[in-house]
Design a protein around this motif. Structure first.
Motif, PDB file in Angstrom:
ATOM      1  N   THR A 109      -3.988  21.298  60.017  1.00 45.37           N
ATOM      2  CA  THR A 109      -4.211  22.356  59.236  1.00 45.37           C
ATOM      3  C   THR A 109      -5.263  23.412  60.316  1.00 45.37           C
ATOM      4  N   ILE A 145      -3.689  15.555  59.326  1.00 51.62           N
ATOM      5  CA  ILE A 145      -3.501  16.311  58.392  1.00 51.62           C
ATOM      6  C   ILE A 145      -4.521  17.603  58.677  1.00 51.62           C
ATOM      7  N   THR A 152       4.297   8.554  53.901  1.00 50.75           N
ATOM      8  CA  THR A 152       3.207   7.922  53.630  1.00 50.75           C
ATOM      9  C   THR A 152       3.674   6.506  53.387  1.00 50.75           C
ATOM     10  N   PRO A 208       3.915  25.013  51.609  1.00 50.51           N
ATOM     11  CA  PRO A 208       2.958  24.046  51.118  1.00 50.51           C
ATOM     12  C   PRO A 208       3.472  22.965  50.425  1.00 50.51           C
ATOM     13  N   MET A 209       4.124  23.330  49.302  1.00 53.63           N
ATOM     14  CA  MET A 209       4.672  22.232  48.510  1.00 53.63           C
ATOM     15  C   MET A 209       5.870  21.281  49.424  1.00 53.63           C
ATOM     16  N   TYR A 210       6.346  21.883  50.250  1.00 51.94           N
ATOM     17  CA  TYR A 210       7.445  20.993  50.924  1.00 51.94           C
ATOM     18  C   TYR A 210       6.670  20.025  51.856  1.00 51.94           C
ATOM     19  N   ILE A 211       5.339  20.653  52.329  1.00 54.24           N
ATOM     20  CA  ILE A 211       4.572  19.852  53.329  1.00 54.24           C
ATOM     21  C   ILE A 211       3.844  18.709  52.673  1.00 54.24           C
ATOM     22  N   ARG A 212       3.391  18.879  51.325  1.00 56.98           N
ATOM     23  CA  ARG A 212       2.960  17.935  50.457  1.00 56.98           C
ATOM     24  C   ARG A 212       3.976  16.631  50.030  1.00 56.98           C
ATOM     25  N   ALA A 213       5.094  17.321  49.887  1.00 55.44           N
ATOM     26  CA  ALA A 213       6.374  16.368  49.583  1.00 55.44           C
ATOM     27  C   ALA A 213       6.780  15.598  50.758  1.00 55.44           C
ATOM     28  N   ASN A 259       4.768  14.578  53.138  1.00 56.09           N
ATOM     29  CA  ASN A 259       3.756  13.694  53.313  1.00 56.09           C
ATOM     30  C   ASN A 259       3.720  12.597  52.426  1.00 56.09           C
ATOM     31  N   ILE A 260       3.945  12.840  51.161  1.00 51.16           N
ATOM     32  CA  ILE A 260       4.292  11.695  50.010  1.00 51.16           C
ATOM     33  C   ILE A 260       5.297  10.608  50.673  1.00 51.16           C
TER      34      ILE A 260
END
Length: 350
Positions: A133, A129, A104, A93-98, A100-101
């Motif tokens: 999900t 997203i 973006t 999950p952290m890698y997915i957020r990174a 996305n950031i």
């Protein structure tokens, strides 16, 4: 009474066998692994048998040594691989957020180029997203529902495979001799020569490629760990193991390793070192390890190899991928033999 041509009978029989194997492919794994292990260990059993040990005792001794080696190997590397796998899953999950950031701003630029404003861009991104999900949740649910089948397959692999391997390895030579008695006398020498050629190709590939995978697995695992890549041991070892899938195995490992390196490191040097480990591994594998342990691979054009992998995967899943290269190698031996006869035939010479 209409006589059906032999070619039609052969084609119908072949298609029927493929369809039948496709239907029962979910239960074939223990038997397939048993056949591979029996073929892999047969030379050792033959050597012990030539020294005066009975085939049954030789089979028991070899299987005990083999499974002891597998147990020791798993005990040594298993905990490391398991810990890194659990940690990697927790970090996804952290890698997915990174990711996305990171992407973006580029998505915003693309949206602006096509006339969307920031609010619409963010709305589209959130929609994508959410859809992703939802898709992942459905996949997880389906996996949970099918977990009982997975557990059954796992127990079958653990308990049935050793039994299948024992009986196949014990009766391997007897089965081959029995099959040879049904070959027509007229074609016995020719068919035997073809089997010898096929065995030569398969033994070089299966036994040699197994050693190549283990050596590359250790090389990539140690190399990526020395570079400092998170989960480098897990990614490197699995990349080496999956090099039995030409092109795809190393490519996927390189992509995953590079993505993790981009997310982990702030400078280019460690990222280049990660790529260097994969490039160096491919250079060593192609110029030293494979020529020494395997020889001339399977003598098949790369396009046919990729095609066979895709066909095998679409028909039988993982088992199809596993057997794609040996199958295309056998077909290659038969096709080359056919063309040798063809260029000497009266049809061609006339």
């Amino acid at each position: 009474m209409v006589k059906i041509p032999k070619s039609v009978v052969f084609i119908v029989l072949t298609i029927s066998i493929i369809l039948f194997l496709n239907i029962i492919s979910n239960i074939l794994l223990p038997f397939v692994i048993g056949v591979i292990l029996a073929y892999f260990l047969d030379p050792a059993a033959d050597k012990l048998e030539h020294k005066g040990i009975t085939r049954s005792r030789a089979t028991i001794l070899i299987l005990m040594l083999f499974f002891a080696f597998v147990t020791l190997f798993s005990y040594s590397l298993g905990p490391i691989l398991y810990r890194q796998l659990v940690a990697l899953i927790a970090q996804i999950p952290m890698y997915i957020r990174a990711i996305n950031i990171s992407i973006t701003p580029y998505l915003d630029m693309i949206y602006h180029k096509f006339g969307y404003d920031d609010g619409m861009a963010q709305g589209v991104l959130l929609k994508e997203i959410s859809e992703h999900t939802l898709m992942v949740s459905k996949n997880i649910l389906s996996n949970i529902l099918s977990s009982s089948i997975a557990v059954i397959n796992l127990f079958a692999l653990i308990f049935i495979t050793p039994i299948v391997t024992f009986y196949l390895l014990r009766d391997w030579d007897l089965a081959l001799n029995k099959i040879s008695t049904y070959i027509p006398k007229k074609y016995k020498v020719e068919v035997t020569d073809q089997f010898v050629a096929i065995d030569k190709v398969l033994s070089a590939y299966i036994r040699g490629q197994t050693n190549v995978c283990l050596i590359l697995g250790v090389f990539y695992a140690v190399g990526l760990s020395m570079v400092g890549l998170d989960f480098g041991f897990l990614i490197g070892f699995l990349t080496g193991i999956f090099t039995f899938i030409p092109y795809f195995g190393v490519f996927i490992g390189m992509v995953i390793g590079t993505i993790l390196a981009l997310l982990q490191f702030d400078t280019y040097l460690p990222i280049l070192l990660v790529l260097g480990v994969f490039i160096l591994g491919q250079f060593i594998e192609g110029n030293f390890i494979t020529p020494k342990l395997v020889g001339k691979k399977v003598g098949i054009h790369p396009v046919l190899i990729i095609f066979s992998l895709l066909v095998g995967g679409s028909l039988f899943g993982f088992l199809g991928v596993l057997f794609a290269i040996p199958t295309i190698a056998v077909i290659g031996v038969l096709v080359r033999s056919f063309f040798k006869k063809y260029i000497k035939s009266e049809f061609y010479l006339d």
